[in-house]
Design a protein around this motif. Structure first.
Motif, short mmCIF file in Angstrom:
data_model
loop_
_atom_site.label_atom_id
_atom_site.label_comp_id
_atom_site.label_asym_id
_atom_site.label_seq_id
_atom_site.Cartn_x
_atom_site.Cartn_y
_atom_site.Cartn_z
N VAL A 184 37.16 40.85 38.23
CA VAL A 184 36.18 40.71 36.71
C VAL A 184 36.48 41.55 36.11
O VAL A 184 36.58 42.76 36.84
N ASP A 185 35.59 41.17 34.80
CA ASP A 185 34.77 42.37 34.36
C ASP A 185 32.96 41.93 34.42
O ASP A 185 32.93 40.91 33.74
N LEU A 186 33.32 42.46 34.60
CA LEU A 186 31.14 42.63 35.03
C LEU A 186 30.81 43.49 33.63
O LEU A 186 29.09 43.67 34.17
N GLY A 187 31.10 44.18 33.30
CA GLY A 187 30.41 44.82 31.63
C GLY A 187 30.39 46.11 32.00
O GLY A 187 31.28 46.84 31.57
N ASP A 188 30.09 46.77 32.24
CA ASP A 188 29.37 48.01 33.31
C ASP A 188 30.98 48.47 34.08
O ASP A 188 31.68 49.56 34.73
N ALA A 189 32.12 47.21 34.92
CA ALA A 189 32.17 47.82 35.71
C ALA A 189 33.48 46.33 36.34
O ALA A 189 33.22 45.55 35.88
N VAL A 190 34.70 46.94 35.71
CA VAL A 190 35.43 45.98 35.82
C VAL A 190 37.11 45.93 37.17
O VAL A 190 37.60 47.63 37.08
N GLY A 191 37.10 45.38 37.84
CA GLY A 191 38.04 45.37 38.99
C GLY A 191 37.92 44.60 40.46
O GLY A 191 37.67 43.34 40.20
N THR A 192 38.09 44.73 41.32
CA THR A 192 38.41 43.85 42.34
C THR A 192 37.21 43.32 43.33
O THR A 192 36.80 44.68 43.62
N ILE A 193 36.59 42.30 43.25
CA ILE A 193 35.16 42.38 44.15
C ILE A 193 35.65 42.90 45.96
O ILE A 193 36.53 42.17 46.21
N GLU A 194 35.18 43.27 46.43
CA GLU A 194 35.24 44.11 47.89
C GLU A 194 33.96 43.28 48.12
O GLU A 194 34.18 42.87 49.88
N ARG A 195 32.36 43.21 47.93
CA ARG A 195 31.79 42.28 49.13
C ARG A 195 30.78 41.96 48.06
O ARG A 195 30.86 42.03 47.24
N VAL A 196 30.61 40.75 48.20
CA VAL A 196 29.29 40.30 47.33
C VAL A 196 28.24 39.71 48.27
O VAL A 196 28.12 39.27 49.50
N GLY A 197 26.65 40.43 47.63
CA GLY A 197 25.64 40.24 47.98
C GLY A 197 24.89 39.71 47.59
O GLY A 197 24.66 39.27 46.27
N LEU A 198 23.35 39.39 48.47
CA LEU A 198 22.61 38.92 47.14
C LEU A 198 21.37 40.01 46.36
O LEU A 198 21.12 39.54 45.58
N ASN A 202 36.33 36.60 34.25
CA ASN A 202 36.67 36.52 35.92
C ASN A 202 38.02 35.36 36.11
O ASN A 202 38.51 34.72 35.34
N ALA A 203 39.46 36.74 36.12
CA ALA A 203 40.79 36.72 35.88
C ALA A 203 41.75 35.29 37.28
O ALA A 203 42.74 35.70 37.44
N SER A 204 40.07 34.80 38.38
CA SER A 204 40.86 34.67 39.37
C SER A 204 41.18 33.45 39.70
O SER A 204 41.14 32.85 41.11
N GLN A 205 39.66 32.17 38.98
CA GLN A 205 39.66 31.19 39.27
C GLN A 205 40.40 30.40 38.89
O GLN A 205 41.21 30.32 38.10
N ASP A 206 41.13 29.62 39.96
CA ASP A 206 41.23 28.18 39.82
C ASP A 206 43.40 28.63 39.55
O ASP A 206 44.71 28.35 39.95
N ARG A 262 23.95 45.80 40.42
CA ARG A 262 22.43 44.78 40.89
C ARG A 262 23.26 43.75 40.03
O ARG A 262 23.28 43.30 38.95
N ASN A 263 22.74 42.64 41.12
CA ASN A 263 23.25 40.84 40.33
C ASN A 263 22.01 40.89 39.29
O ASN A 263 23.11 40.25 38.59
N GLY A 264 21.42 41.22 39.38
CA GLY A 264 19.82 41.08 38.10
C GLY A 264 19.99 41.65 36.95
O GLY A 264 20.19 41.65 35.59
N THR A 265 21.14 43.04 36.78
CA THR A 265 22.28 43.28 35.99
C THR A 265 22.85 42.49 34.49
O THR A 265 23.62 43.46 34.01
N ILE A 266 23.57 42.18 35.47
CA ILE A 266 25.24 41.87 34.92
C ILE A 266 24.57 40.46 34.32
O ILE A 266 24.15 39.72 34.66
N GLU A 267 24.93 40.58 32.59
CA GLU A 267 24.67 39.12 31.97
C GLU A 267 25.81 38.70 31.34
O GLU A 267 25.66 37.59 30.90
N ARG A 268 27.11 38.90 31.35
CA ARG A 268 28.42 38.47 31.89
C ARG A 268 29.54 38.21 32.89
O ARG A 268 29.43 39.72 32.89
N VAL A 269 30.26 37.93 33.13
CA VAL A 269 31.10 37.82 33.59
C VAL A 269 32.39 37.23 33.04
O VAL A 269 32.43 36.11 33.10
#
Length: 327
Positions: free
Chosen positions: A191-205, A230-234, A221-228
């Motif tokens: 994923v590209d989360l804007g501030d970080a680009v890489g592979t998701i290792e853990r998803v928390g609330l 995702n290069a891995s869906q479907d 922090r999930n509250g700071t993510i404005e755009r996602v």
């Protein structure tokens, strides 16, 4: 003879009435007041026996109902999270992702759906536990004669203060819940989360962990993510841009690139490719040359391996063709 008498009959003999005159309620045969008076002889204890037993029975009933309701609700949430008895789930996922191939849905979405269902189920179980036991606690206080108005007012003020002091925390949790419900990304996605680009290792609330290509783990922090992104869906697309000369034969270069891309795919990459490679044609023109674009639809997270293999084979074949033409 005394030993043959039951305990309630022995009590008045052993301990004569200590509370003075019998209360009026002691005349009601079968009431708790009459029983307590006959057992203890305490008028003050007998007067409150009916009310005490009634309140105690109500409290026990409320607790038992709350425990039973929580158990039933948790079982229902567990069954729903596991997909038991929920018709049309796969159909909903097909419409959600625009995929018509059932086998492809099962191949790509099973692990993600299972993980999301477990996480959402855990959140729902925690929320229902808080709501059910919180309501039961308030009902118990009400039965014990506690005035709930000050308690509710204090809870409201405390909740307001906590809300103002923990705005970011609440926003992170709410964003995390909606992220899970909407299936924006999952463990293993690139994923590209804007501030970080890489592979998701853990998803928390509250936070999401992303490991970039350099091996650095970023906690976002999930509250700071404005755009996602995702290069891995479907599915994914391997895009190969090959530079060619301005005076090159575009049609011949396209044929060579198509043949080379098909050979690269057939050479150990067939399982990773969903559709045959396509030569889209000239993508860009500059003073130094042209760019020929080749695309291949692949399985999630396999686009980079396919891109490297196709690029190597296409460049090699185009160079060989150019050398033969020059000779």
């Amino acid at each position: 003879m005394l030993s043959a008498l039951p305990l309630p009959a022995l009590l008045p003999l052993v301990a004569p009435p200590l509370g003075g005159t019998a209360p009026d309620c002691a005349a009601d045969a079968g009431s708790w007041c009459a029983r307590v008076w006959s057992w203890t002889g305490l008028a003050w204890l007998a007067r409150g026996a009916d009310g005490t037993v009634s309140v105690l029975a109500s409290v026990i009933g409320i607790v038992l109902v709350a425990v039973a309701l929580r158990t039933v609700v948790n079982r229902v949430i567990g069954h729903v999270a596991a997909g038991v008895g929920v018709p049309g789930v796969v159909g909903l996922l097909r419409r959600r992702h625009g995929v018509s191939d059932a086998a492809r849905i099962e191949a790509f979405g099973s692990a993600r759906r299972a993980q999301r269902a477990r996480t959402v189920g855990s959140v729902l179980r925690s929320a229902t536990t808080i709501v059910i036991f919180g309501t039961a606690f308030m009902m118990v206080l009400s039965r014990l004669g506690v005035n709930l108005a000050p308690v509710l007012a204090s809870a409201g003020v405390l909740g307001l203060a906590v809300g103002f002091g923990a705005q970011n925390l609440v926003r992170d949790f709410i964003s995390g819940i909606f992220m899970l419900l909407e299936d924006q990304y999952g463990v293993g996605d690139h994923v590209d989360l804007g501030d970080a680009v890489g592979t998701i290792e853990r998803v928390g609330l509250r936070t999401t962990s992303v490991r970039d290509v350099s091996g650095v783990v970023w906690y976002v922090r999930n509250g700071t993510i404005e755009r996602v992104g995702n290069a891995s869906q479907d599915h994914a697309v391997a895009v190969v841009d090959v530079p060619i000369q301005l005076d090159a034969d575009v049609e011949e270069a396209g044929r060579v690139a198509a043949r080379a891309a098909h050979e690269a795919v057939e050479d150990g990459l067939a399982h990773d490719v969903l559709d045959p490679p396509r030569v889209l044609g000239v993508q860009d023109v500059s003073e130094s040359g042209m760019t020929l674009r080749v695309t291949t639809r692949t399985r999630p997270n396999r686009q980079w391996a396919v891109k490297r293999a196709v690029t190597e084979r296409v460049v090699t074949d185009l160079r060989a063709t150019t050398a033969d033409t020059a000779a």
